[in-house]
Design a protein around this motif. Sequence first.
Motif, PDB file in Angstrom:
ATOM      1  N   ALA A 128     119.594  94.479  -5.999  1.00 53.02           N
ATOM      2  CA  ALA A 128     121.037  94.692  -5.865  1.00 53.02           C
ATOM      3  C   ALA A 128     121.737  93.348  -5.744  1.00 53.02           C
ATOM      4  CB  ALA A 128     121.343  95.561  -4.641  1.00 53.02           C
ATOM      5  N   VAL A 129     122.998  93.300  -6.210  1.00 58.65           N
ATOM      6  CA  VAL A 129     123.835  92.120  -6.043  1.00 58.65           C
ATOM      7  C   VAL A 129     124.539  92.237  -4.699  1.00 58.65           C
ATOM      8  CG1 VAL A 129     125.855  90.891  -6.892  1.00 58.65           C
ATOM      9  CG2 VAL A 129     124.170  91.754  -8.496  1.00 58.65           C
ATOM     10  N   VAL A 130     124.327  91.260  -3.837  1.00 53.86           N
ATOM     11  CA  VAL A 130     124.927  91.250  -2.508  1.00 53.86           C
ATOM     12  C   VAL A 130     125.992  90.154  -2.470  1.00 53.86           C
ATOM     13  CG1 VAL A 130     124.493  91.008  -0.037  1.00 53.86           C
ATOM     14  CG2 VAL A 130     122.761  92.054  -1.508  1.00 53.86           C
ATOM     15  N   PRO A 131     127.266  90.492  -2.217  1.00 53.63           N
ATOM     16  CA  PRO A 131     128.345  89.494  -2.277  1.00 53.63           C
ATOM     17  C   PRO A 131     128.114  88.269  -1.406  1.00 53.63           C
ATOM     18  CG  PRO A 131     129.260  91.704  -2.149  1.00 53.63           C
ATOM     19  CD  PRO A 131     127.789  91.844  -1.970  1.00 53.63           C
ATOM     20  N   VAL A 132     127.579  88.466  -0.209  1.00 52.85           N
ATOM     21  CA  VAL A 132     127.416  87.338   0.707  1.00 52.85           C
ATOM     22  C   VAL A 132     126.340  86.365   0.221  1.00 52.85           C
ATOM     23  CG1 VAL A 132     125.632  88.299   2.230  1.00 52.85           C
ATOM     24  CG2 VAL A 132     127.399  86.795   3.181  1.00 52.85           C
ATOM     25  N   LEU A 133     125.505  86.796  -0.723  1.00 49.26           N
ATOM     26  CA  LEU A 133     124.446  85.944  -1.256  1.00 49.26           C
ATOM     27  C   LEU A 133     124.836  85.309  -2.595  1.00 49.26           C
ATOM     28  CD1 LEU A 133     121.309  88.148  -0.472  1.00 49.26           C
ATOM     29  CD2 LEU A 133     122.264  86.276   0.873  1.00 49.26           C
ATOM     30  N   GLY A 134     126.126  85.316  -2.922  1.00 50.96           N
ATOM     31  CA  GLY A 134     126.586  84.736  -4.173  1.00 50.96           C
ATOM     32  C   GLY A 134     126.290  83.259  -4.296  1.00 50.96           C
ATOM     33  N   PHE A 135     126.114  82.565  -3.160  1.00 54.43           N
ATOM     34  CA  PHE A 135     125.847  81.132  -3.190  1.00 54.43           C
ATOM     35  C   PHE A 135     124.485  80.807  -3.814  1.00 54.43           C
ATOM     36  CE2 PHE A 135     124.213  82.716   0.840  1.00 54.43           C
ATOM     37  CZ  PHE A 135     122.949  82.132   0.913  1.00 54.43           C
ATOM     38  N   VAL A 136     123.603  81.806  -3.917  1.00 54.37           N
ATOM     39  CA  VAL A 136     122.261  81.556  -4.451  1.00 54.37           C
ATOM     40  C   VAL A 136     122.326  81.103  -5.914  1.00 54.37           C
ATOM     41  CG1 VAL A 136     120.001  82.559  -4.918  1.00 54.37           C
ATOM     42  CG2 VAL A 136     121.262  83.239  -2.870  1.00 54.37           C
ATOM     43  N   ASP A 137     123.279  81.645  -6.665  1.00 54.11           N
ATOM     44  CA  ASP A 137     123.388  81.312  -8.082  1.00 54.11           C
ATOM     45  C   ASP A 137     124.182  80.038  -8.348  1.00 54.11           C
ATOM     46  OD1 ASP A 137     121.945  83.458  -9.115  1.00 54.11           O
ATOM     47  OD2 ASP A 137     123.659  84.798  -8.933  1.00 54.11           O
ATOM     48  N   SER A 138     124.785  79.460  -7.330  1.00 51.96           N
ATOM     49  CA  SER A 138     125.669  78.322  -7.603  1.00 51.96           C
ATOM     50  C   SER A 138     125.452  77.116  -6.711  1.00 51.96           C
ATOM     51  CB  SER A 138     127.128  78.787  -7.466  1.00 51.96           C
ATOM     52  OG  SER A 138     127.347  79.398  -6.207  1.00 51.96           O
ATOM     53  N   PRO A 139     124.228  76.817  -6.268  1.00 53.11           N
ATOM     54  CA  PRO A 139     124.046  75.571  -5.547  1.00 53.11           C
ATOM     55  C   PRO A 139     123.850  74.435  -6.538  1.00 53.11           C
ATOM     56  CG  PRO A 139     121.949  76.676  -5.643  1.00 53.11           C
ATOM     57  CD  PRO A 139     122.955  77.556  -6.370  1.00 53.11           C
ATOM     58  N   GLY A 140     124.248  73.239  -6.114  1.00 51.29           N
ATOM     59  CA  GLY A 140     124.020  72.063  -6.951  1.00 51.29           C
ATOM     60  C   GLY A 140     124.576  72.205  -8.338  1.00 51.29           C
ATOM     61  N   MET A 141     125.901  72.463  -8.448  1.00 53.20           N
ATOM     62  CA  MET A 141     126.499  72.692  -9.759  1.00 53.20           C
ATOM     63  C   MET A 141     126.310  71.480 -10.661  1.00 53.20           C
ATOM     64  SD  MET A 141     130.255  74.179 -10.636  1.00 53.20           S
ATOM     65  CE  MET A 141     131.172  72.918  -9.765  1.00 53.20           C
ATOM     66  N   ASN A 142     126.451  70.270 -10.106  1.00 54.72           N
ATOM     67  CA  ASN A 142     126.259  69.075 -10.916  1.00 54.72           C
ATOM     68  C   ASN A 142     124.812  68.941 -11.377  1.00 54.72           C
ATOM     69  OD1 ASN A 142     128.905  68.346 -10.580  1.00 54.72           O
ATOM     70  ND2 ASN A 142     128.520  67.136  -8.749  1.00 54.72           N
ATOM     71  N   THR A 143     123.886  69.321 -10.471  1.00 52.17           N
ATOM     72  CA  THR A 143     122.469  69.280 -10.840  1.00 52.17           C
ATOM     73  C   THR A 143     122.178  70.236 -11.982  1.00 52.17           C
ATOM     74  OG1 THR A 143     121.894  68.749  -8.564  1.00 52.17           O
ATOM     75  CG2 THR A 143     120.135  69.579  -9.949  1.00 52.17           C
ATOM     76  N   THR A 144     122.772  71.433 -11.901  1.00 54.80           N
ATOM     77  CA  THR A 144     122.567  72.409 -12.964  1.00 54.80           C
ATOM     78  C   THR A 144     123.069  71.895 -14.298  1.00 54.80           C
ATOM     79  OG1 THR A 144     122.820  74.168 -11.339  1.00 54.80           O
ATOM     80  CG2 THR A 144     123.021  74.801 -13.638  1.00 54.80           C
ATOM     81  N   ALA A 145     124.235  71.244 -14.268  1.00 57.11           N
ATOM     82  CA  ALA A 145     124.803  70.720 -15.498  1.00 57.11           C
ATOM     83  C   ALA A 145     123.936  69.590 -16.053  1.00 57.11           C
ATOM     84  CB  ALA A 145     126.218  70.212 -15.253  1.00 57.11           C
ATOM     85  N   GLU A 146     123.404  68.747 -15.155  1.00 53.20           N
ATOM     86  CA  GLU A 146     122.591  67.629 -15.600  1.00 53.20           C
ATOM     87  C   GLU A 146     121.267  68.112 -16.192  1.00 53.20           C
ATOM     88  OE1 GLU A 146     122.214  65.108 -12.248  1.00 53.20           O
ATOM     89  OE2 GLU A 146     124.333  64.668 -12.143  1.00 53.20           O
ATOM     90  N   LEU A 147     120.706  69.149 -15.566  1.00 53.80           N
ATOM     91  CA  LEU A 147     119.450  69.667 -16.077  1.00 53.80           C
ATOM     92  C   LEU A 147     119.648  70.350 -17.428  1.00 53.80           C
ATOM     93  CD1 LEU A 147     117.761  71.163 -12.914  1.00 53.80           C
ATOM     94  CD2 LEU A 147     117.084  69.131 -14.160  1.00 53.80           C
TER      95      LEU A 147
END
Length: 315
Positions: free
Chosen positions: A296-315
């Motif tokens: 299930a998608v839990v709203p309070v856990l939305g941060f799991v998909d978006s940590p280190g946005m710059n790192t994600t872009a660099e990778l």
Amino acid sequence: MEKFQAVLNLHHKHQSALGYGVVTLLTAGMERIFSTAVFQCPCSATWNLSYGLVFLLVPALALFLLGYVLSARTWRLLTGCCAPGARAGCGAGLRRTLVCAQLSGVAALAPLTWVAVALLGGAFYECAASGSNVVARHLCPGDDPDCAAQLPLVPCNQAKAPVQGLLKELRAQSQVLGWILIAAVIIFLLIVTSISQCISPVSFMQLKFWKIYLEQEQKILKSEATQHAAELAKENVKCFLDCSQPKEFNTPTMKDWQQISSLYTFNPKEQYYSMLHKYVNRKVKSQSIRSSEGDAVVPVLGFVDSPGMNTTAEL
């Protein structure tokens, strides 16, 4: 050095709140620049309404779309979803809808700030309202034709004295709407945040640990991926220059990358802190980790998909 480290720790601890604060301040500053240096009401019955609404709403729309572009979750959701063979069931479709709703809520922060600050300033609303026939019928007593004709000149202080006094009423309307919007947004955020925290499947302390884990995972992933990529590149270049065959080099497959890049779903039976965590602990090496019973998608856990946005872009 200790003071600098303390500032860095404060930044990491309150990164989300600081980010929202910076976005709000930048948006408010940009609105003030536009209203003073760029905006010039034409004071025309033909153009006032459209000109004022364009400055009030179009930048807000641009900021809303920019909020989607700058979100790491947007690209997790979109990347590869239209590739041949990509299929999503009803469950996945529902999860994507919930994620889109969360993304929209976050992306709406900057545009709502723009509209609220613009309404408090009053310039855009005064120009737009002065060109509206509906507002003219409301402000001008007895449908006075002279008042209606003079009203579009009010923002430029060119109207006759009795009609020019309506500028204060237009400004008051704008500011009241601005404060109502601010109050409504704060109440809505408070309600949504309270509900999401209330239905959280994990405790407050575990959430704090979870965020620490994600920060460390992203940091180590970037470091190890950089080293791994450097070794692979070095081996390929060496073999090319030496005209030799490369040695066996293990790297994740496309399917592996796709699985750890998919949206996170919480399952109380198998508690994992990220898709990478879930992937390395799967029981059957060939099974997909994208969806399983109980996810299930839990709203309070939305941060799991978006940590280190710059790192994600660099990778």
